[in-house]
Design an enzyme around this catalytic site. Sequence first.
Site, PDB file in Angstrom:
ATOM      1  N   TYR A  43      26.113  18.449  26.928  1.00  0.00           N
ATOM      2  CA  TYR A  43      26.499  18.309  25.511  1.00  0.00           C
ATOM      3  C   TYR A  43      26.914  19.667  24.928  1.00  0.00           C
ATOM      4  O   TYR A  43      27.977  19.804  24.328  1.00  0.00           O
ATOM      5  CB  TYR A  43      25.321  17.714  24.729  1.00  0.00           C
ATOM      6  CG  TYR A  43      25.491  17.692  23.224  1.00  0.00           C
ATOM      7  CD1 TYR A  43      26.096  16.616  22.584  1.00  0.00           C
ATOM      8  CD2 TYR A  43      25.031  18.747  22.434  1.00  0.00           C
ATOM      9  CE1 TYR A  43      26.251  16.602  21.206  1.00  0.00           C
ATOM     10  CE2 TYR A  43      25.177  18.739  21.060  1.00  0.00           C
ATOM     11  CZ  TYR A  43      25.789  17.666  20.450  1.00  0.00           C
ATOM     12  OH  TYR A  43      25.940  17.656  19.075  1.00  0.00           O
TER      13      TYR A  43
ATOM     14  N   LYS B 259      30.664  21.142  23.677  1.00  0.00           N
ATOM     15  CA  LYS B 259      30.819  21.717  22.330  1.00  0.00           C
ATOM     16  C   LYS B 259      31.388  23.139  22.433  1.00  0.00           C
ATOM     17  O   LYS B 259      32.263  23.534  21.667  1.00  0.00           O
ATOM     18  CB  LYS B 259      29.463  21.763  21.613  1.00  0.00           C
ATOM     19  CG  LYS B 259      28.915  20.402  21.254  1.00  0.00           C
ATOM     20  CD  LYS B 259      29.791  19.775  20.230  1.00  0.00           C
ATOM     21  CE  LYS B 259      29.214  18.572  19.580  1.00  0.00           C
ATOM     22  NZ  LYS B 259      30.245  17.826  18.842  1.00  0.00           N
TER      23      LYS B 259
HETATM   24  N1  LIG Z   1      23.735  14.431  14.599  1.00  0.00           N
HETATM   25  C1  LIG Z   1      23.215  15.647  14.623  1.00  0.00           C
HETATM   26  O1  LIG Z   1      22.038  15.865  14.318  1.00  0.00           O
HETATM   27  C2  LIG Z   1      24.123  16.805  14.997  1.00  0.00           C
HETATM   28  C3  LIG Z   1      23.560  18.071  15.128  1.00  0.00           C
HETATM   29  C4  LIG Z   1      24.408  19.154  15.390  1.00  0.00           C
HETATM   30  C5  LIG Z   1      25.775  18.958  15.528  1.00  0.00           C
HETATM   31  N2  LIG Z   1      26.281  17.704  15.432  1.00  0.00           N
HETATM   32  C6  LIG Z   1      27.742  17.540  15.568  1.00  0.00           C
HETATM   33  O2  LIG Z   1      28.267  17.557  14.259  1.00  0.00           O
HETATM   34  C7  LIG Z   1      29.461  16.742  14.202  1.00  0.00           C
HETATM   35  C8  LIG Z   1      29.301  15.744  13.071  1.00  0.00           C
HETATM   36  O3  LIG Z   1      28.170  14.931  13.365  1.00  0.00           O
HETATM   37  P1  LIG Z   1      27.854  13.634  12.509  1.00  0.00           P
HETATM   38  O4  LIG Z   1      26.502  13.191  12.914  1.00  0.00           O
HETATM   39  O5  LIG Z   1      28.175  13.892  11.077  1.00  0.00           O
HETATM   40  O6  LIG Z   1      28.935  12.625  13.122  1.00  0.00           O
HETATM   41  P2  LIG Z   1      28.944  11.046  12.998  1.00  0.00           P
HETATM   42  O7  LIG Z   1      28.251  10.591  11.772  1.00  0.00           O
HETATM   43  O8  LIG Z   1      28.506  10.466  14.314  1.00  0.00           O
HETATM   44  O9  LIG Z   1      30.510  10.766  12.810  1.00  0.00           O
HETATM   45  C9  LIG Z   1      31.373  10.999  13.853  1.00  0.00           C
HETATM   46  C10 LIG Z   1      32.803  10.841  13.428  1.00  0.00           C
HETATM   47  O10 LIG Z   1      33.605  10.869  14.631  1.00  0.00           O
HETATM   48  C11 LIG Z   1      34.362   9.668  14.704  1.00  0.00           C
HETATM   49  N3  LIG Z   1      34.446   9.125  16.056  1.00  0.00           N
HETATM   50  C12 LIG Z   1      33.431   8.800  16.879  1.00  0.00           C
HETATM   51  N4  LIG Z   1      33.904   8.255  18.007  1.00  0.00           N
HETATM   52  C13 LIG Z   1      35.247   8.229  17.884  1.00  0.00           C
HETATM   53  C14 LIG Z   1      36.310   7.779  18.729  1.00  0.00           C
HETATM   54  N5  LIG Z   1      36.081   7.240  19.922  1.00  0.00           N
HETATM   55  N6  LIG Z   1      37.572   7.915  18.300  1.00  0.00           N
HETATM   56  C15 LIG Z   1      37.818   8.448  17.091  1.00  0.00           C
HETATM   57  N7  LIG Z   1      36.857   8.899  16.230  1.00  0.00           N
HETATM   58  C16 LIG Z   1      35.596   8.787  16.638  1.00  0.00           C
HETATM   59  C17 LIG Z   1      33.612   8.648  13.853  1.00  0.00           C
HETATM   60  O11 LIG Z   1      34.531   7.641  13.459  1.00  0.00           O
HETATM   61  P3  LIG Z   1      34.114   6.089  13.398  1.00  0.00           P
HETATM   62  O12 LIG Z   1      33.444   5.898  12.060  1.00  0.00           O
HETATM   63  O13 LIG Z   1      35.420   5.388  13.510  1.00  0.00           O
HETATM   64  O14 LIG Z   1      33.187   5.821  14.549  1.00  0.00           O
HETATM   65  C18 LIG Z   1      33.096   9.514  12.712  1.00  0.00           C
HETATM   66  O15 LIG Z   1      34.087   9.712  11.751  1.00  0.00           O
HETATM   67  C19 LIG Z   1      29.591  16.101  15.569  1.00  0.00           C
HETATM   68  O16 LIG Z   1      30.525  16.811  16.332  1.00  0.00           O
HETATM   69  C20 LIG Z   1      28.205  16.236  16.173  1.00  0.00           C
HETATM   70  O17 LIG Z   1      28.230  16.314  17.588  1.00  0.00           O
HETATM   71  C21 LIG Z   1      25.487  16.617  15.158  1.00  0.00           C
END
Ligand SMILES: NC(=O)c1ccc[n+]([C@@H]2O[C@H](COP(=O)([O-])OP(=O)(O)OC[C@H]3O[C@@H](n4cnc5c(N)ncnc54)[C@H](OP(=O)(O)O)[C@@H]3O)[C@@H](O)[C@H]2O)c1
Length: 217
Positions: free
Chosen positions: A124, A128
């Site tokens: 992962y 990134k």
């Molecule tokens: N979650 C955590 O605690 C965490 C911690 C550190 C960093 N991050 C990173 O921070 C970023 C934002 O995280 P988040 O939790 O806010 O993200 P999230 O809520 O999971 O949203 C992800 C976005 O990516 C889009 N997406 C997912 N699969 C897709 C696909 N196959 N094709 C096109 N679009 C797609 C989703 O669209 P749809 O609505 O259409 O699915 C949504 O708009 C990510 O890169 C994540 O890895 C997350």
Amino acid sequence: MNKTALLLGASGLTGEQCLLQLLASERYSKVTVAVRRPLSLSHPKLHTVVTDFKNLRAIQPELKADDVFCCMGTTIAKAGSQAAFRVVDFDIPSQLAKLALAEGAQQFILCSSMGAGAASPVFYSRVKGELEEAVSQMGFKAVHIFRPSILLGDRKEQRTGEAIGRFAAEKFSFLFAGPLKKYAGTPVTVLAKKMIEAAAKNASGVQIHENDEILAA
Ligand SMILES: NC(=O)c1ccc[n+]([C@@H]2O[C@H](COP(=O)([O-])OP(=O)(O)OC[C@H]3O[C@@H](n4cnc5c(N)ncnc54)[C@H](OP(=O)(O)O)[C@@H]3O)[C@@H](O)[C@H]2O)c1
């Protein structure tokens, strides 16, 4: 100020916050989102591009913007495999970044993750890090890389691992003081604000924003 923004991942937890704050910002006169399904939001500044993200060149002209904000991503569990995860967390955003750059984008503001590194032994974090490196080398005037910890916000969808992490981050927040502060959970409202503030600085080069900096007042 009449700048334009392109937001990737607008339907997600962080992306939604970025969208609300971008629409409210006086700096931007137009905010384009590329999404799989239309959002339940209408706003005079909002321009929505609905795409299945399969033929990205077809939407290239619609990606024209000064600043690109990327909050796109998935989880390996949700994607179903490491290969499918890589498509969402590397292939699509890096291709969109290239197309936006070709359309004249100046700045790329990326929501990455704590621990990201292209040489990381953790898949992962390695993906990134690879995206961080790719966008840093593309030739944007400025690249801002944000590395948040576990994201804190009102997520509708249930993610067990994340829910445990969020519970711990909120319940035991007193533990994240002093040297542990950098591991504290990152409220998406704060993260989005810092991403937009970084773009407004009009800096040059690549800047990495670690979690302690994101959380600093
Ligand atoms: N979650 C955590 O605690 C965490 C911690 C550190 C960093 N991050 C990173 O921070 C970023 C934002 O995280 P988040 O939790 O806010 O993200 P999230 O809520 O999971 O949203 C992800 C976005 O990516 C889009 N997406 C997912 N699969 C897709 C696909 N196959 N094709 C096109 N679009 C797609 C989703 O669209 P749809 O609505 O259409 O699915 C949504 O708009 C990510 O890169 C994540 O890895 C997350």
